[in-house]
Every structure is written in structure tokens, then in C-alpha cells.
Motif scaffolding. Structure first.
Motif, PDB file in Angstrom:
ATOM      1  N   ASN A  96     -16.385  28.582   6.743  1.00 17.65           N
ATOM      2  CA  ASN A  96     -17.418  27.548   6.531  1.00 17.65           C
ATOM      3  C   ASN A  96     -17.518  27.121   5.070  1.00 17.65           C
ATOM      4  O   ASN A  96     -18.432  26.370   4.715  1.00 17.65           O
ATOM      5  N   LEU A  97     -16.582  27.576   4.219  1.00 22.37           N
ATOM      6  CA  LEU A  97     -16.620  27.186   2.815  1.00 22.37           C
ATOM      7  C   LEU A  97     -15.651  26.035   2.563  1.00 22.37           C
ATOM      8  O   LEU A  97     -14.508  26.045   3.045  1.00 22.37           O
ATOM      9  N   ASP A  98     -16.109  25.070   1.806  1.00 26.77           N
ATOM     10  CA  ASP A  98     -15.299  23.903   1.476  1.00 26.77           C
ATOM     11  C   ASP A  98     -14.591  24.177   0.150  1.00 26.77           C
ATOM     12  O   ASP A  98     -15.049  23.776  -0.917  1.00 26.77           O
ATOM     13  N   ARG A  99     -13.496  24.915   0.215  1.00 28.49           N
ATOM     14  CA  ARG A  99     -12.746  25.255  -0.992  1.00 28.49           C
ATOM     15  C   ARG A  99     -11.310  25.595  -0.622  1.00 28.49           C
ATOM     16  O   ARG A  99     -10.985  25.875   0.541  1.00 28.49           O
ATOM     17  N   VAL A 100     -10.439  25.561  -1.618  1.00 28.84           N
ATOM     18  CA  VAL A 100      -9.019  25.859  -1.432  1.00 28.84           C
ATOM     19  C   VAL A 100      -8.717  27.177  -2.141  1.00 28.84           C
ATOM     20  O   VAL A 100      -9.195  27.415  -3.260  1.00 28.84           O
ATOM     21  N   LEU A 101      -7.947  28.034  -1.500  1.00 25.74           N
ATOM     22  CA  LEU A 101      -7.572  29.289  -2.142  1.00 25.74           C
ATOM     23  C   LEU A 101      -6.646  29.008  -3.325  1.00 25.74           C
ATOM     24  O   LEU A 101      -5.739  28.178  -3.225  1.00 25.74           O
ATOM     25  N   PRO A 102      -6.853  29.678  -4.449  1.00 29.35           N
ATOM     26  CA  PRO A 102      -6.005  29.427  -5.627  1.00 29.35           C
ATOM     27  C   PRO A 102      -4.574  29.908  -5.411  1.00 29.35           C
ATOM     28  O   PRO A 102      -4.296  30.759  -4.552  1.00 29.35           O
ATOM     29  N   ASP A 103      -3.664  29.369  -6.219  1.00 32.35           N
ATOM     30  CA  ASP A 103      -2.255  29.727  -6.100  1.00 32.35           C
ATOM     31  C   ASP A 103      -2.026  31.217  -6.282  1.00 32.35           C
ATOM     32  O   ASP A 103      -1.163  31.810  -5.613  1.00 32.35           O
ATOM     33  N   ALA A 104      -2.785  31.854  -7.176  1.00 31.57           N
ATOM     34  CA  ALA A 104      -2.588  33.284  -7.431  1.00 31.57           C
ATOM     35  C   ALA A 104      -2.811  34.114  -6.175  1.00 31.57           C
ATOM     36  O   ALA A 104      -2.162  35.151  -5.981  1.00 31.57           O
ATOM     37  N   VAL A 105      -3.713  33.665  -5.298  1.00 33.98           N
ATOM     38  CA  VAL A 105      -3.948  34.370  -4.038  1.00 33.98           C
ATOM     39  C   VAL A 105      -2.849  34.040  -3.037  1.00 33.98           C
ATOM     40  O   VAL A 105      -2.300  34.925  -2.367  1.00 33.98           O
ATOM     41  N   ARG A 106      -2.480  32.779  -2.935  1.00 30.29           N
ATOM     42  CA  ARG A 106      -1.457  32.379  -1.972  1.00 30.29           C
ATOM     43  C   ARG A 106      -0.098  33.013  -2.282  1.00 30.29           C
ATOM     44  O   ARG A 106       0.689  33.283  -1.374  1.00 30.29           O
ATOM     45  N   GLU A 107       0.178  33.239  -3.559  1.00 28.57           N
ATOM     46  CA  GLU A 107       1.440  33.872  -3.931  1.00 28.57           C
ATOM     47  C   GLU A 107       1.493  35.345  -3.550  1.00 28.57           C
ATOM     48  O   GLU A 107       2.570  35.916  -3.423  1.00 28.57           O
ATOM     49  N   ALA A 108       0.329  35.950  -3.364  1.00 27.19           N
ATOM     50  CA  ALA A 108       0.276  37.386  -3.073  1.00 27.19           C
ATOM     51  C   ALA A 108      -0.050  37.694  -1.622  1.00 27.19           C
ATOM     52  O   ALA A 108      -0.092  38.862  -1.230  1.00 27.19           O
ATOM     53  N   ARG A 130      -3.685  44.804  -9.090  1.00 27.21           N
ATOM     54  CA  ARG A 130      -4.367  44.960  -7.802  1.00 27.21           C
ATOM     55  C   ARG A 130      -5.877  44.768  -7.954  1.00 27.21           C
ATOM     56  O   ARG A 130      -6.519  44.127  -7.124  1.00 27.21           O
ATOM     57  N   ALA A 131      -6.432  45.322  -9.032  1.00 23.19           N
ATOM     58  CA  ALA A 131      -7.867  45.163  -9.261  1.00 23.19           C
ATOM     59  C   ALA A 131      -8.223  43.705  -9.505  1.00 23.19           C
ATOM     60  O   ALA A 131      -9.260  43.219  -9.019  1.00 23.19           O
ATOM     61  N   ASP A 132      -7.371  42.988 -10.229  1.00 20.57           N
ATOM     62  CA  ASP A 132      -7.625  41.575 -10.486  1.00 20.57           C
ATOM     63  C   ASP A 132      -7.597  40.775  -9.186  1.00 20.57           C
ATOM     64  O   ASP A 132      -8.446  39.899  -8.966  1.00 20.57           O
ATOM     65  N   LEU A 133      -6.638  41.087  -8.307  1.00 17.90           N
ATOM     66  CA  LEU A 133      -6.554  40.372  -7.036  1.00 17.90           C
ATOM     67  C   LEU A 133      -7.776  40.661  -6.169  1.00 17.90           C
ATOM     68  O   LEU A 133      -8.340  39.749  -5.540  1.00 17.90           O
ATOM     69  N   ARG A 134      -8.227  41.914  -6.152  1.00 16.32           N
ATOM     70  CA  ARG A 134      -9.415  42.259  -5.378  1.00 16.32           C
ATOM     71  C   ARG A 134     -10.637  41.498  -5.901  1.00 16.32           C
ATOM     72  O   ARG A 134     -11.457  40.999  -5.120  1.00 16.32           O
ATOM     73  N   ALA A 135     -10.741  41.406  -7.232  1.00 10.19           N
ATOM     74  CA  ALA A 135     -11.864  40.682  -7.816  1.00 10.19           C
ATOM     75  C   ALA A 135     -11.812  39.204  -7.431  1.00 10.19           C
ATOM     76  O   ALA A 135     -12.845  38.581  -7.153  1.00 10.19           O
ATOM     77  N   ARG A 136     -10.608  38.626  -7.443  1.00  6.50           N
ATOM     78  CA  ARG A 136     -10.464  37.222  -7.041  1.00  6.50           C
ATOM     79  C   ARG A 136     -10.906  37.014  -5.593  1.00  6.50           C
ATOM     80  O   ARG A 136     -11.617  36.053  -5.273  1.00  6.50           O
ATOM     81  N   LEU A 137     -10.478  37.906  -4.712  1.00 11.99           N
ATOM     82  CA  LEU A 137     -10.815  37.767  -3.300  1.00 11.99           C
ATOM     83  C   LEU A 137     -12.310  37.932  -3.066  1.00 11.99           C
ATOM     84  O   LEU A 137     -12.922  37.179  -2.295  1.00 11.99           O
ATOM     85  N   SER A 138     -12.911  38.895  -3.739  1.00  7.35           N
ATOM     86  CA  SER A 138     -14.359  39.063  -3.630  1.00  7.35           C
ATOM     87  C   SER A 138     -15.080  37.834  -4.174  1.00  7.35           C
ATOM     88  O   SER A 138     -16.079  37.383  -3.602  1.00  7.35           O
ATOM     89  N   GLY A 139     -14.578  37.286  -5.284  1.00  9.31           N
ATOM     90  CA  GLY A 139     -15.178  36.094  -5.853  1.00  9.31           C
ATOM     91  C   GLY A 139     -15.081  34.886  -4.948  1.00  9.31           C
ATOM     92  O   GLY A 139     -15.893  33.964  -5.036  1.00  9.31           O
TER      93      GLY A 139
END
Length: 260
Positions: A142-154, A117-126
Motif C-alpha cells: 500500500n506504499l507509493d514508492r519504488v525500491l532503491p537500486d541498492a535493494v534490487r541489486e541484493a 548486511r547491517a546497512d541492507l537491513r537498515a535500508r529494508l527497515s527504513g
């Protein structure tokens, strides 16, 4: 409600320089991020780090997994290469025009332990998302980026148009005034620094602070937002440092990042 950007521990977030921090600052600003030991000996001397202190620090950093060594050349480990990418993105964030849409990420994964859970929170904050309430993260789209698979899976992801006025919602999610105050303090400290160690300390704190910039659309920022001024100052310093190192500092000779 929990704010989503931490204030620095003092007015400018400055930390004393160690041999390790000098080496990392030099390598994190170099592209490619590797230097022969003979060049490191030359480069750290203006920052008050002697040759024996440097060699002891390099040995500890290799053992700790901070650096990798090939013959007499030291480079960043994979873990710190990821940190370099985050810093590069902080200096040159990819943005796009904002049309009023918001990104929303709702955590749906269950059964995860505290570390996951802490790792996911850090990813989202990042990813510069902010937590509105437990498990609900959002930001202007307004950000030109794609969410990583680790976030989409959760999580499930949505495009949203909140009923609350955007400026009010931004005020709930990010403490912009404290962020701006720290940025201005860093600009002042960097401008007043004269010794190489003082300047490196100020600019190392600057890039740490830029990593926490929410990179909001210009329409949602307070007047005189100092984010771009801090980016410009750090970019100029990194170019200067790269010239003294005789290596590529970054790709910042093109246009500086703008606001959308």
C-alpha cells in the motif's frame, strides 16, 4: 520471533535536550534547512541555550559533519538531509489503495560482510518492510514508492498473496500495541507540555516514533490507531515553529496524509 519495530526506552521515548539536538530539531523542520547564525542565536534562547553554548555546538557539529557552513549561514549536511527526507516521509507517507497484495523481498546476495548486511537491513527497515524470517522481508503493498537500486541489486522482489489471514500476519510482524501505547503517551506529553523545551522534547520524540510507523492499510490496523493523530499534532507544531522561525516549515498546508 524478532519483532520489527523497537519499543522506545521509556513510555514516551523522551531524551534530554542538548544544544546539538535543539539546532538539529530546528533545521530538520526548516525548508530549506539552513539558518543564519544570528537567527539561530534568537531561536535557541527559549530552549535554554545561550549564545556561547550555541557557537561551541555549531563548531563541533561542523567538525563532525553534521552541518555545513557558508559564511554565517549553517545548513544540514548531505547525511542529515537524508534524515530530513526520512522524517518528511514519516509525516506525509505516500500511500495507495490496498487490494490485498503484499510486497515480498528475498535477499539473494552472498559474500557480504557484517557492515554491508547491517546497512541492507537498515535500508529494508527504513522502507517499512518487516522480516518474517532470515532474508525474507514483506509488507502490505500500500506504499507509493519504488525500491532503491541498492535493494534490487541484493534481492529478488515479488508480489504475494499469503495464505495466512492478513491481520494474523501483521500481528507476527509488528508489535502494534506497544507502538500505539507510545504514540498515545507522546500525544499526552505534548499536550501537557508548557515550556518551549518540554514541547520540543515531546515533538522530537514524536517524529522519531513516526519514522517507525509501519503505515499499514486501515483495514489491518487496530481500532483507534493513533498514527494520524500523532502526525497531525506534529504537523501543527512544525507549522507553529516555522512561523516563529520565519522560514518554510514544510509543505503540510495541503491535505494531511490519509489511510488507504
Amino acid at each position: 520471533m524478532r519483532m520489527n519495530v523497537s519499543a522506545e526506552p521509556d513510555a514516551a521515548g523522551l531524551r534530554p535536550l542538548s544544544a546539538r539536538s535543539v539546532v538539529l530539531s530546528l533545521l530538520l523542520g526548516a525548508h530549506p534547512p539552513e539558518l543564519p547564525v544570528k537567527d539561530l542565536v534568537r531561536l535557541v534562547e527559549p530552549f535554554g541555550v545561550g549564545g556561547s553554548t550555541l557557537r561551541a555546538a555549531l563548531s563541533r557539529m561542523v567538525s563532525a559533519g553534521d552541518l555545513r557552513r557558508t559564511d554565517a549561514v549553517y545548513g544540514l549536511s548531505e547525511r542529515l538531509l537524508a534524515r530530513q527526507r526520512r522524517q518528511d516521509d514519516a509525516v506525509r507517507p505516500g500511500t495507495r489503495a490496498w487490494d490485498g497484495d503484499w510486497e515480498m523481498v528475498v535477499i539473494t546476495a552472498t559474500g557480504r560482510g557484517p557492515a554491508e548486511r547491517a546497512d541492507l537491513r537498515a535500508r529494508l527497515s527504513g522502507l517499512r518492510l518487516a522480516e518474517l524470517r532470515e532474508g525474507v522481508w514483506l509488507r502490505p503493498a500500500n506504499l507509493d514508492r519504488v525500491l532503491p537500486d541498492a535493494v534490487r541489486e541484493a534481492a529478488l522482489t515479488y508480489t504475494a498473496r499469503p495464505d495466512q489471514p492478513a491481520r494474523e500476519l501483521v500481528g507476527r510482524l509488528w508489535p502494534l500495541d506497544p507502538w500505539a501505547a507510545t504514540a498515545r503517551a507522546l500525544l499526552t506529553r505534548a499536550a501537557q507540555a508548557r515550556r518551549p523545551a518540554e514541547r520540543l522534547t515531546a515533538y522530537a520524540a514524536s517524529v522519531r516514533h513516526l519514522v517507525t510507523d509501519p503505515v499499514l492499510p486501515a483495514a489491518l490496523l487496530p481500532p483507534d490507531w493513533p498514527g494520524e493523530a500523532l502526525r497531525a499534532a506534529y504537523t501543527d507544531y512544525r507549522r507553529e515553529l516555522a512561523r516563529s522561525m520565519g522560514v518554510g516549515g514544510d509543505d503540510a498546508d495541503g491535505d494531511r496524509p490519509g489511510r488507504s
